[in-house]
Design an enzyme around this catalytic site. Structure first.
Site: not given
Ligand code: ADP
Ligand code: ADP
Ligand code: MG
Length: 453
Positions: A160, A167, A202-203, A290, A292, A294, A340
């Site tokens: 990651k 995502g 991460e695992k 993590e 967020n 906001r 969505r």
């Molecule tokens: P982002 O910042 O892109 O939202 P997250 O760390 O919140 O990243 O992860 C987004 C999604 O990816 C999670 O909701 C989950 O579905 C998947 N994911 C992330 N880390 C793991 C993990 N260690 N094992 C399994 N799924 C994961």
């Molecule tokens: P939530 O965590 O609120 O469900 P999303 O992961 O779907 O939100 O992200 C919401 C919007 O913000 C999307 O348009 C996504 O591409 C953007 N976004 C989220 N995290 C980041 C980041 N770290 N950098 C840039 N854009 C981001």
């Molecule tokens: Mg997330």
């Protein structure tokens, strides 16, 4: 109420409209900033004032800190709401607002910076005694180092980006060969999307649920939670359908999870509204993913079951008001679901920009947080999400019924949307039973492919 006289909204689309709505209710004047591509957008029209800050490319408009600050000065706005995405989790922007004597509606730059790094956030949570996904808390300096650590942790693993979001920037790796193959490209991708190529491991949690906790904290040490949201309907690690409460969690685990989230935010001195994301495995073990810092896209489901306006809460907390309620005062009533709506081809998932020729919206038992109306142009420059359909009910069955009705009466012509996919989710047996994990949507899509032959 005298929080702020004028708020600038540094965002676009449905979330800009959402913030305007609450500001109107509070008697606060609003300033929209917009790119040339958004000149005709609804949010520009609905704000009291609007300033064009540049061409379509986000880098030259919505992401340009100088231009946003300039627009605030020019219009006399004293506070800035960043929405989600764009500058919302940019500590430099929050700091700049502070320096210019404007209020950034969110936590402090220090907290944003801390939580903006997934590695740093993991360390903080471990300090606070909140369980994190088993993994490695240092940065990976090289592919050799990654291989060595991966062997110690054991596959499968998630590679990651520490600065990742939306995502983007993560890769499931099953073995050493795959890790070696994707390490370079994942670093590159993280670099180009987030300006920071730092990766960690991460695992990989098998068959997990994504469950997150909404929190709110004032500047005087009071923190409350507003229960959880289940966000396990995901494609490419991004949420598509969300609901509250989670149909999966037992009451015992729910209480532990909510308590852990509060412990985490109290320990770091968090202020304002935020979301603690967790991954929960089949045995209901939960791990911090993590934070967020906001407003979340899916915040409406929480508003629907608690009756609390989260944008208003953000504004009040940014104005250094005390939390007006205690934990006991927050009640969870009924059930809410959000879908969505994306302007995309439901088969290829390619974005489908263009003009909305006709739009028929559901009218009853539904909340619509939409960016567009009939005649609106969906731009290819931004996130293809054009709206959110939110329903609620006294129980999950009723919320589902309302959602089915809403989706079946929704008609969009001129562009393609994912509405058929949303319907397939809502009607699916597994979803209806409430026993789905983050693998559910991928499996559903594979089934559909197979049945098409
Ligand atoms: P982002 O910042 O892109 O939202 P997250 O760390 O919140 O990243 O992860 C987004 C999604 O990816 C999670 O909701 C989950 O579905 C998947 N994911 C992330 N880390 C793991 C993990 N260690 N094992 C399994 N799924 C994961
Ligand atoms: P939530 O965590 O609120 O469900 P999303 O992961 O779907 O939100 O992200 C919401 C919007 O913000 C999307 O348009 C996504 O591409 C953007 N976004 C989220 N995290 C980041 C980041 N770290 N950098 C840039 N854009 C981001
Ligand atoms: Mg997330």
């Amino acid at each position: 109420m005298s929080y702020f006289k004028k708020i600038l909204i540094a965002n676009r689309g449905e979330i800009a409209r959402r913030v305007i709505r609450t500001c109107k209710q509070l008697g606060i004047a609003t300033v929209a900033v917009y790119s040339e591509a958004d000149a005709e957008a609804l949010f520009v029209d609905e704000a009291d004032e609007a300033v064009c800050i540049g061409p379509a490319q986000a880098k030259k408009s919505y992401l340009d800190i100088d231009k946003v600050i300039e627009a605030a000065k020019q219009t006399g706005a004293t506070a800035i709401h960043p929405g989600y995405g764009f500058l919302s989790e940019n500590p430099n922007f929050a700091r700049r607002c502070e320096q210019e004597g404007m209020t950034f509606i969110g936590p402090s730059a220090r907290i944003i910076e801390l939580m903006g790094s997934k590695i740093e956030a993991r360390r903080q949570m471990q300090k606070a005694g909140v369980p994190v996904v088993p993994g490695w808390d240092g940065q990976l300096e090289s592919v050799e180092m990654a291989v060595e650590i991966a062997n110690r942790l054991g596959y499968p693993l998630m590679l990651k980006a520490s600065a990742g979001g939306g995502g983007i920037g993560m890769h499931l790796v099953q073995d050493e060969e795959e890790l070696i193959k994707v390490f370079g490209s994942t670093t590159q991708r993280a670099h180009s999307f987030f300006g920071d190529g730092t990766l960690f491991l991460e695992k990989y949690i098998q068959n997990p649920h994504h469950i997150e906790v909404q929190v709110a904290c004032d500047a005087y040490g009071h923190a409350v939670h507003l229960f959880e949201r289940e966000c396990s309907v995901q494609r490419r690690n991004q949420k598509v359908v969300e609901e509250s409460p989670s149909p999966f969690l037992s009451q015992t685990t729910r209480e532990k999870l909510l308590a852990a989230a509060l412990k985490g935010v109290r320990e770091m001195g968090y202020t304002n509204v935020g979301t603690m994301e967790f991954i929960v495995d089949e045995t209901e073990q939960f791990y911090f993913l993590e934070m967020n810092t906001r407003l979340q896209v899916e915040h409406p489901v929480t508003e629907e079951i608690t009756g609390i306006d989260l944008v208003q809460l953000q504004i009040q907390l940014a104005a250094k008001e005390k939390l007006a309620f205690k934990q006991e005062d927050i009640e969870m009533k009924g059930h809410s679901i959000e879908c969505r709506l994306y302007a995309e081809d439901p088969r290829t998932f390619f974005p489908s920009p263009g003009t909305i020729q006709s739009l028929t919206l559901p009218e009853r038992e539904v909340r619509l947080d939409f960016a567009v109306k009939e005649g609106s142009v969906v731009s290819p420059y931004y996130d293809p999400m054009i709206g959110k359909i939110i329903t609620k009910g006294a129980d999950r069955d009723e919320a589902l019924r309302h959602m089915e009705q809403a989706l079946s009466s929704l008609q969009v012509e001129g562009i393609k949307t994912n509405v058929t996919l949303l319907e397939a989710v809502i009607q699916h047996d597994q979803f209806r039973k409430g026993v789905y994990t983050t693998r559910f949507l991928d499996e559903l899509l594979t089934q559909k492919e197979v049945s098409k032959g």
